[in-house]
Design a protein around this motif. Structure first.
Motif, short mmCIF file in Angstrom:
data_model
loop_
_atom_site.label_atom_id
_atom_site.label_comp_id
_atom_site.label_asym_id
_atom_site.label_seq_id
_atom_site.Cartn_x
_atom_site.Cartn_y
_atom_site.Cartn_z
N ARG A 154 -28.13 -18.46 26.00
CA ARG A 154 -27.37 -19.02 27.13
C ARG A 154 -26.67 -20.32 26.74
NH1 ARG A 154 -31.19 -16.54 30.21
NH2 ARG A 154 -32.78 -18.12 30.00
N ARG A 155 -27.40 -21.19 26.07
CA ARG A 155 -26.85 -22.48 25.65
C ARG A 155 -25.64 -22.28 24.73
NH1 ARG A 155 -31.01 -24.03 22.92
NH2 ARG A 155 -32.17 -24.70 24.75
N ALA A 156 -25.78 -21.38 23.76
CA ALA A 156 -24.69 -21.13 22.82
C ALA A 156 -23.48 -20.50 23.51
CB ALA A 156 -25.17 -20.23 21.69
N MET A 157 -23.72 -19.57 24.41
CA MET A 157 -22.62 -18.92 25.12
C MET A 157 -21.86 -19.93 25.98
SD MET A 157 -24.45 -15.23 25.93
CE MET A 157 -23.65 -15.07 27.49
N GLN A 158 -22.57 -20.83 26.63
CA GLN A 158 -21.91 -21.86 27.44
C GLN A 158 -21.08 -22.78 26.56
OE1 GLN A 158 -25.26 -23.56 29.52
NE2 GLN A 158 -25.11 -22.10 31.22
N HIS A 159 -21.64 -23.16 25.41
CA HIS A 159 -20.91 -24.03 24.49
C HIS A 159 -19.66 -23.33 23.96
CE1 HIS A 159 -20.22 -27.22 21.63
NE2 HIS A 159 -20.18 -26.32 20.64
N ALA A 160 -19.82 -22.08 23.54
CA ALA A 160 -18.68 -21.32 23.01
C ALA A 160 -17.58 -21.19 24.08
CB ALA A 160 -19.13 -19.95 22.53
N ALA A 161 -17.98 -20.85 25.30
CA ALA A 161 -17.00 -20.69 26.37
C ALA A 161 -16.28 -22.01 26.64
CB ALA A 161 -17.69 -20.17 27.64
N SER A 162 -16.99 -23.13 26.53
CA SER A 162 -16.36 -24.44 26.77
C SER A 162 -15.26 -24.73 25.76
CB SER A 162 -17.40 -25.56 26.77
OG SER A 162 -17.80 -25.89 25.45
N LEU A 163 -15.32 -24.04 24.60
CA LEU A 163 -14.32 -24.22 23.55
C LEU A 163 -13.27 -23.11 23.54
CD1 LEU A 163 -16.81 -25.28 20.74
CD2 LEU A 163 -15.35 -26.79 22.11
N GLY A 164 -13.38 -22.19 24.51
CA GLY A 164 -12.40 -21.11 24.59
C GLY A 164 -12.79 -19.84 23.88
N VAL A 165 -13.98 -19.82 23.28
CA VAL A 165 -14.46 -18.60 22.62
C VAL A 165 -15.06 -17.71 23.70
CG1 VAL A 165 -16.00 -17.62 20.88
CG2 VAL A 165 -14.88 -19.83 20.47
N THR A 166 -14.48 -16.53 23.88
CA THR A 166 -14.93 -15.65 24.96
C THR A 166 -15.64 -14.40 24.46
OG1 THR A 166 -12.75 -14.60 25.02
CG2 THR A 166 -13.13 -16.47 26.52
N SER A 167 -15.51 -14.09 23.19
CA SER A 167 -16.23 -12.95 22.64
C SER A 167 -16.33 -13.08 21.14
CB SER A 167 -15.54 -11.63 23.01
OG SER A 167 -14.24 -11.58 22.47
#
Length: 167
Positions: A154-167
């Motif tokens: 969850r933590r990594a997905m939130q961080h990635a999404a905050s940078l524009g990484v969606t998949s």
């Protein structure tokens, strides 16, 4: 400007999620700050907890001498420390972690594909473990629960999404 979500084809998402919650030494600017950061983390630990994390590198320091257990033993005491280097091919551990793993001047020998860095005179381990020798201590790091892994994801997905990484 609007761009579509970014796809990253090679990630270590769960380990990255753990790293986000662990001690990150990547931007520490020198020996004193390095030692201070590790000491602060060690003082916050409860009995049985380890100082984990890393991402350290001395390449940009004014004095690029490699760290060793003598630097961190005074600020960590009995709290075991396992901090991987930025490239993931070596780790810094303290005397408490070496003791748990049974590594001292008398042995064990270097494992195949690895090295326990030692003082050339006393044969005492310096606290640097390379390649497969990292597992000699790494195997004693407390196991992660499924809940720990879910939280890291969850933590990594939130961080990635905050940078524009969606998949």
């Amino acid at each position: 400007r609007v761009i579509p979500g970014i796809t990253d084809s090679h990630t270590h998402i769960i380990s990255g999620g753990f790293q986000l919650a662990r001690l990150n030494l990547r931007d520490v600017a020198g020996r004193d700050k390095f030692i201070q950061a590790i000491g602060t983390e060690a003082r916050a630990k409860k009995p049985g907890q380890w100082v984990l994390g890393g991402r350290w590198s001395v390449d940009s320091w004014d004095d690029p001498s490699p760290p060793n257990k003598a630097w961190i033993d005074p600020v960590t005491g009995d709290v075991p420390v396992y901090l991987s280097r930025m490239d993931g091919h070596s780790a810094l551990v303290n005397s408490a972690a070496l003791k748990i793993a049974g590594i001292d001047a008398s042995g064990p020998d270097d494992p195949k594909g690895g090295e326990i860095e030692r003082d050339p005179v006393s044969r005492e381990p310096t606290g640097i473990l390379k390649e497969s020798a990292m597992s000699l201590v790494g195997q004693y790091v407390p196991n992660l629960t499924e809940a720990d892994k879910d939280e890291a994801l969850r933590r990594a997905m939130q961080h990635a999404a905050s940078l524009g990484v969606t998949s």
